[in-house]
Scaffold this motif. Structure first.
Motif, PDB file in Angstrom:
ATOM      1  N   SER A 141      40.510  30.647  42.125  1.00  0.00           N
ATOM      2  CA  SER A 141      39.235  31.261  41.745  1.00  0.00           C
ATOM      3  C   SER A 141      39.014  32.559  42.500  1.00  0.00           C
ATOM      4  O   SER A 141      38.461  33.522  41.953  1.00  0.00           O
ATOM      5  CB  SER A 141      38.082  30.297  42.013  1.00  0.00           C
ATOM      6  OG  SER A 141      38.176  29.144  41.189  1.00  0.00           O
ATOM      7  N   ALA A 144      40.863  35.204  40.762  1.00  0.00           N
ATOM      8  CA  ALA A 144      40.243  35.562  39.482  1.00  0.00           C
ATOM      9  C   ALA A 144      39.083  36.535  39.656  1.00  0.00           C
ATOM     10  O   ALA A 144      38.629  37.139  38.677  1.00  0.00           O
ATOM     11  CB  ALA A 144      39.760  34.303  38.759  1.00  0.00           C
ATOM     12  N   THR A 182      42.444  37.959  33.322  1.00  0.00           N
ATOM     13  CA  THR A 182      43.098  37.571  34.560  1.00  0.00           C
ATOM     14  C   THR A 182      44.187  36.550  34.262  1.00  0.00           C
ATOM     15  O   THR A 182      44.052  35.739  33.337  1.00  0.00           O
ATOM     16  CB  THR A 182      42.090  36.973  35.564  1.00  0.00           C
ATOM     17  OG1 THR A 182      42.787  36.583  36.754  1.00  0.00           O
ATOM     18  CG2 THR A 182      41.397  35.751  34.983  1.00  0.00           C
ATOM     19  N   ALA A 184      45.117  34.528  36.722  1.00  0.00           N
ATOM     20  CA  ALA A 184      44.912  33.492  37.732  1.00  0.00           C
ATOM     21  C   ALA A 184      44.911  32.125  37.054  1.00  0.00           C
ATOM     22  O   ALA A 184      44.353  31.953  35.966  1.00  0.00           O
ATOM     23  CB  ALA A 184      43.598  33.716  38.475  1.00  0.00           C
TER      24      ALA A 184
END
Length: 243
Positions: A141, A144, A182, A184
């Motif tokens: 997170s 991100a 993203t 991520a």
């Protein structure tokens, strides 16, 4: 750091008259304000193509907004008031570009937990709150939070506010909305309302998953006579990562 930020924005806008992030502005208590205006919708399409399913046909990521005529007109009035009574050289297009560069820079600092580097760019009380929230986020997170310049799909101004406090100090705030991709690795249900795209990489047809996220950054400037023309970020939200 302040000098570095000035260099960062110099190429995209007339920094002193449009967007400058260099110092914290704290509002006084009991401030009054004019009604806020919501930004008008913007119709645009991203240039790159993505497929939402493996092996599926490629699709353009398109952002479509149908402006409410009343809101659109009210927003234009706020821009006129800013130019007429606060800054005659204010230009929303240049402000938007400067805000985008600030978003890229600040989001990267957040993802790297460089909270001290945010001083002078983000309001002091907000930095502490961001540090507390980031301490609870997993590594994926945190990654991100960072917006790569090439992965920002769309940006647009949102709410505009004009404020007066009890001491006659004057403030303007502009909320910017950003959509960015993203790679991520986030859990499927971690970010409500986000969409996953399968991006084709290279000639061999390899795919990479990217998630479309949103972020809201609010910029505030004090227009009281004698105060430096500096914009400060007073609100930061990243999808469901930082609310």
């Amino acid at each position: 750091m302040v000098e570095n930020m000035a260099v960062l924005f110099r190429g995209c806008c007339r920094f002193p008259s449009t967007l400058r992030i260099s110092r914290v502005v704290l509002t006084g208590s009991g401030k009054a304000r004019l009604p806020r205006s919501a930004g008008a919708g913007v119709v645009s399409a991203a240039a790159r193509q993505y497929s939402s399913e493996p092996g599926g046909s490629k699709q353009k990521v398109v952002f479509v907004g149908i402006p409410n005529p009343v809101i659109w007109f009210r927003t234009k009035i706020y821009y006129f008031l800013i130019r007429a009574y606060f800054d005659k050289e204010f230009n929303i297009e240049e402000f938007t570009e400067g805000a985008k560069q600030a978003f890229i820079h600040v989001s990267r600092l957040l993802s790297q937990c460089q909270f001290q580097a945010l001083e002078g760019l983000v309001a002091k009380d907000l930095i502490g709150k961001l540090e507390d929230k980031c301490s609870l986020l997993p590594l994926s997170s945190m990654q991100a939070l960072s917006a790569d310049p090439d992965e920002i799909m769309h940006s647009t101004p949102g709410d505009v506010g004009i404020y007066y406090d009890d001491n006659g100090r004057k403030f303007v705030s502009i909320l910017m909305r950003f959509w960015y991709l993203t790679n991520a690795r986030l859990p499927e249900d971690s970010v409500e309302g986000s969409h996953i795209f399968k991006v084709t990489i290279g000639e061999e047809g390899e795919t990479e998953s990217k998630r479309l996220l949103t972020a809201h950054y609010e910029f505030q400037r004090e227009f009281t006579k004698g105060v430096a023309p500096d914009w400060t970020i007073t609100r930061i939200e990243h999808s469901k990562l930082l609310d």
